[in-house]
Every structure is written in C-alpha cells, then in structure tokens.
Design an enzyme around this catalytic site. Structure first.
Site, PDB file in Angstrom:
ATOM      1  N   ASP A   1       0.863  -1.171  -0.140  1.00  0.00           N
ATOM      2  CA  ASP A   1       0.020  -0.122   0.208  1.00  0.00           C
ATOM      3  C   ASP A   1       1.155   1.184  -0.148  1.00  0.00           C
ATOM      4  O   ASP A   1       1.507   1.539   0.901  1.00  0.00           O
ATOM      5  CB  ASP A   1      -0.779  -0.120   1.175  1.00  0.00           C
ATOM      6  N   HIS A   2       0.954   1.815  -1.045  1.00  0.00           N
ATOM      7  CA  HIS A   2       2.078   2.965  -1.157  1.00  0.00           C
ATOM      8  C   HIS A   2       1.872   4.147  -0.213  1.00  0.00           C
ATOM      9  O   HIS A   2       2.780   4.801  -0.029  1.00  0.00           O
ATOM     10  CB  HIS A   2       2.630   3.269  -2.724  1.00  0.00           C
TER      11      HIS A   2
ATOM     12  N   HIS B   1      -5.867   2.935   1.135  1.00  0.00           N
ATOM     13  CA  HIS B   1      -5.070   3.912   1.555  1.00  0.00           C
ATOM     14  C   HIS B   1      -6.050   4.630   2.691  1.00  0.00           C
ATOM     15  O   HIS B   1      -5.212   5.043   3.870  1.00  0.00           O
ATOM     16  CB  HIS B   1      -4.975   4.905   0.380  1.00  0.00           C
TER      17      HIS B   1
HETATM   18  C1  BG6 Z   1      -3.489   4.829  -6.480  1.00  0.00           C
HETATM   19  C2  BG6 Z   1      -4.858   4.813  -6.945  1.00  0.00           C
HETATM   20  O1  BG6 Z   1      -3.706   3.630  -5.696  1.00  0.00           O
HETATM   21  O2  BG6 Z   1      -3.363   5.966  -5.745  1.00  0.00           O
HETATM   22  C3  BG6 Z   1      -4.843   5.930  -7.986  1.00  0.00           C
HETATM   23  O3  BG6 Z   1      -5.058   3.660  -7.824  1.00  0.00           O
HETATM   24  C4  BG6 Z   1      -4.290   7.097  -7.348  1.00  0.00           C
HETATM   25  O4  BG6 Z   1      -6.151   6.067  -8.478  1.00  0.00           O
HETATM   26  C5  BG6 Z   1      -3.111   6.894  -6.612  1.00  0.00           C
HETATM   27  O5  BG6 Z   1      -4.234   8.333  -8.465  1.00  0.00           O
HETATM   28  C6  BG6 Z   1      -2.742   8.342  -5.664  1.00  0.00           C
HETATM   29  O6  BG6 Z   1      -1.437   8.079  -5.169  1.00  0.00           O
HETATM   30  P1  BG6 Z   1      -0.616   9.368  -5.061  1.00  0.00           P
HETATM   31  O7  BG6 Z   1       0.652   8.773  -4.404  1.00  0.00           O
HETATM   32  O8  BG6 Z   1      -0.399   9.915  -6.268  1.00  0.00           O
HETATM   33  O9  BG6 Z   1      -1.485  10.059  -3.969  1.00  0.00           O
END
Ligand code: BG6
Length: 487
Positions: free
Chosen positions: A177-178, A240
């Site tokens: 989960d980044h 997230h």
């Molecule tokens: C991803 C989603 O997990 O997270 C995308 O699938 C979204 O739709 C993205 O744009 C947002 O990540 P960040 O790091 O740019 O906030």
C-alpha cells in the site's frame, strides 16, 4: 551502508508501474549502496525483448534523475529480460535456469523477491508455478510482493489469499500500500506515541473529530478500463484511507515492531462500525465529476460508459468502535478532479469546557499532518492577540515543514518499501487480516449502493475543480462541523 543481496524477479517487468516506480526506486537503493554487487533483476513479460532493449528501458526510466552515464550503465547491467507466458510451465523452467545462473554470477545467498506487478488474475498461477517449478530456494528467503488491487470484495480477496497462501506463508507475503511508504503517514505513530501531550489526549474525551482528505486534481487518465469497475471506494478507501484510519485509531503497540503494530492495526480495523443500508445512506456520499475548468465529464472520458454510475468521489463518516475512539466521527473524502492534489489529516480537538475570556468563540485546536505536497505538520492553538486596549484571543499556527534538504533525503514511497522487503520488515505492509476487515467494511457500502436504484441524472454531481458534491459538506454540517481543509 548495509548491502542487501537479492535477485528480483519482476512479473510485469515492461509495465508502467515497473518503469515509473520500481526502477527509479531500485536505482536510489543502488546509489545509496543498499544494492551493489550482489543484486540482479529479471524482468518478465510476454513481449519478446532482448536484454539490451530492456536495459535501455531501465536507463530511460531513471534518466530524469541525478545519474551519470556510467552509473546508468552499471546499474542497468544488472537487468535481464526473459520473455514469459505465465501459464506456460516450460517458461518457468527457463526462468529457473536463468535464476540459477545469476545466483552463480552474483551470489545472492539464495535470496529471492518475486514481484507481481501485473493483473491479480495471474497471481495464483504464478505462485503455483514458482513453487512447483522450484524457483524458490532452500537457502535464503523467498518473498512475494503484491500490488493492489487485492481482490474486489471480501470473497475474491479470500480466494486470492488462499491461492497465494497455499504456496507462500503469510510472513513471506508483502502487500503493497504505497501510502504506508509516505513519510508523513509513517509519522502518525511517531507523533502519537512519542509525545505525551498527544498520547494523553488521543481519545473520545478530547478529540472531537478527525478529517482525512486524499484529493486529486487529475481525472481518470488512461485507466478507465480498471477504474470503471473499481470506483473511488475500492480504489482509495479500501486501502489507503482505511490504513490511515488504522494508524490514527489503533492503540499503542507494545513495541514499534511489525508483529506488535500489526496486532493493533488489525484490532482497529476489526472495530470499524459496519453499516446496514440505512446507515450507508446516512453516512456515505458518492459523486462523479461533470465538466468544469476546461475538463470533460467522467462520462465523456475515453473508455467510460456514457451512462456510467461509477463514483469518482467518496465522502463518509466512519466510526472505530474501540474503548478510546468510540463516538469520534472520522470524516473521510477522496476524489478525482478536485481543486488540487493534496493529502492531509486534521485531528480536531474539543474546545476548552468554558471560555473565560467571555466574548467571541474559541477556535478549535487542530493537529494537521500534511502528507503531500509539502510534507510537514501544523498545530493550531489559541493565543493572545497583540492589542493595547482589549485582551483578546486569536488563532495561531505552529508549523513545521520538512525543508528542502530533508525533502531531498526523503525516500520516495517505493524505495522505502522495497528496502523493507529486503530487510524482512513488514510493518509498512497490509497484513491479510487488515485487508479482510477493510473489505468487510467496504463491501457493506458497495452492496448498499448496488441495491440502490440511482436515477441516471444522479451523476454528475460535482464540477471538475470543485471539492466534490454539496452532500459532502452537508455530512459534516449535520454534526455541527465543517471541513477544515478548504482549498
Ligand atoms: C492509487 C490509485 O492507488 O493511488 C490511483 O489507484 C491514485 O487512482 C493513486 O491516483 C494516488 O496516489 P498518490 O501517491 O499520487 O497520492
């Protein structure tokens, strides 16, 4: 630095994710010496590429970074390409031979990371073949890294998990989960558990509400194929947002170590109040963007059904029914094509029980985690206004921004997460039970929505560039609250 030895086998090595996130992150680890002599990457995908072609792609993917031609060449020389059909048993034979050859050449001590950067429909078959064709080593570790989406509801997530667990034990499975790799998300436990002022106040007696905003300025871009079936609830809330909720509401772990943290996160997610359809109506709002700011409506985007009922915005009121947080509304919202790209969390404290200054209203104390774009935190206090003839109170902001120098040292999300995989530290990954309870919660909303017969013209209900439908503001108004982040 502490050099890590490992062979990465990336399934989906030519894809967008690999090029945009993985190779730059691996390069950063390489530049810092965490990856050095004893590492290599095998990229696989269907298309028939040569090593040279692949290495060029790798060099291109890091070309925007601070890198000399020599560094780029050295780094990319560790990359090998293997054309691969995930369903073809023989291809795994070839892959094993290549892996063994590389083991002799680079001496990884048997450490292998299997990275699944492709559609989840292939995970089961890859796991099975990796195991039965003996791509796993006896000596060293064998870890599996999995990208989202992890299923699309409880049932499919369970099936997916069973098919992985048949071949790899939970302790070797790293679900990415980044958001958990973001510095300011990682700072939540630091602030909560290393400051007694917050430790003491972090409960329903002193916290009035919590507000979580993950707003995006971009639209659905090239991903309509996936997004049409996912929607914002599955795309952002299940993972997230609920992971963030867990970090904000969990009890303190005995020690800050993966086992202990996980236990508390699981308890928090298990305590999510699951709504019945009436509860969903009262507590959740969905939206879809219409035109605005020179942008087209979602329904006019490429590959989107012109009658699409997919939500590109969600707001909701969540409760975590545990002893310390029960009754504290946690307002969440996320959406595409909102006013700006920003991720932040506002913890809103209750007012002092009585205003001794008599006149005027005291402002709330708010602790804000600014996740992106300018990482930092802020505490809003009341203080004395500098004024000669009247003693009055005004709101003041204590701010900390991670300056440029610190920011330049901040690992990009994937870099830290990949490092954790190499270290065997799973604290910043989603454990299966967390995924399970998150889906259980999300399913109840999804099912209620699916049963509701939305009229065609319910969407679009917000304009590109706004902060979502009016109902998302009304949701807080009902409680006498308002969104404190109003760009
Ligand atoms: C991803 C989603 O997990 O997270 C995308 O699938 C979204 O739709 C993205 O744009 C947002 O990540 P960040 O790091 O740019 O906030």
């Amino acid at each position: 630095t502490n050099e890590q030895k490992a062979l990465f086998i990336i399934f989906g090595g030519t894809g967008d994710l690999a090029q945009r996130k993985l190779y730059p992150s691996l390069f950063n680890l390489y530049k810092q010496g965490y990856l050095k002599k004893h590492f290599a990457v095998v990229g696989t995908a269907r298309r028939p590429w040569t090593n040279e072609r692949y290495q060029e792609i790798v060099r291109n993917s890091i070309s925007g970074m601070e890198v000399t031609a020599q560094q780029a060449n050295e780094f990319s020389s560790h990359f090998y390409y293997q054309s691969h059909n995930v369903n073809d048993t023989e291809h795994y034979e070839t892959l094993r031979k290549l892996a063994d050859e590389l083991e002799n050449k680079y001496e990884f001590e048997g450490n292998r990371v299997f990275y699944f950067a492709m559609s989840p429909q292939f995970f089961a078959t890859i796991c099975q073949h990796v195991k039965t064709q003996e791509l796993v080593t006896e000596k060293g570790y064998n870890r599996v890294v999995i990208e989202k989406p992890f299923g699309h509801d409880v049932k499919s997530a369970c099936e997916l998990n069973d098919s992985i667990n048949k071949y790899f034990p939970e302790k070797d499975v790293y679900r990415i989960d980044h958001y958990l790799g973001k510095e300011m998300i990682q700072s939540i436990p630091a602030l909560r558990f290393s400051n007694n002022i917050f430790n003491a106040l972090w409960n329903y007696r002193y916290i009035d509400n919590i507000q979580i905003t993950l707003s995006e300025a971009l639209g659905v871009e090239e991903r309509a194929g996936y997004y049409e079936n996912a929607g914002a609830l599955r795309d952002m809330v299940q993972n997230h947002i609920l992971q963030t909720v867990a970090l904000l509401t969990m009890n303190a772990p005995t020690m800050y170590a993966d086992e202990d943290i996980r236990k508390e996160k699981i308890s928090a997610l298990k305590a999510l109040r699951v709504y019945d359809p009436e509860g969903v109506k009262q507590n959740f709002v969905r939206g879809q963007y219409g035109p605005g700011n020179g942008q087209v409506a979602y329904r006019e985007e490429n590959q989107v059904d012109p009658h699409s009922q997919t939500e590109t915005f969600v707001a909701g009121r969540i409760f975590v029914d545990n002893m310390s947080m029960a009754g504290v509304p946690i307002y969440i919202r996320t959406g595409k094509r909102l006013t700006k790209k920003e991720t932040r969390i506002d913890v809103v404290f209750k007012n002092a029980p009585y205003n001794v200054f008599g006149h005027g209203k005291l402002k709330r104390n708010i602790l804000s985690f600014k996740v992106e774009p300018n990482p930092g935190m802020e505490l809003r206090l009341n203080g004395k206004k500098v004024d000669f003839d009247q003693y009055s109170i005004q709101s003041m902001h204590l701010r900390h921004e991670h300056g440029e120098e610190i920011q330049s040292k901040m690992p990009v999300g994937y870099e830290k997460l990949l490092y954790d995989v190499l270290q065997g530290d799973s604290a910043s990954f989603s454990h299966w039970d967390e995924v399970y309870y998150s889906w259980r919660f999300v399913d109840s909303i999804r099912q209620a929505w699916d049963q509701e017969n939305l009229p065609e013209d319910a969407f679009p209900n917000y304009a590109c560039g706004s902060m979502g439908p009016k109902a998302a503001t009304d949701l807080l108004k009902e409680d006498g609250n308002k969104w404190h982040f109003r760009p």
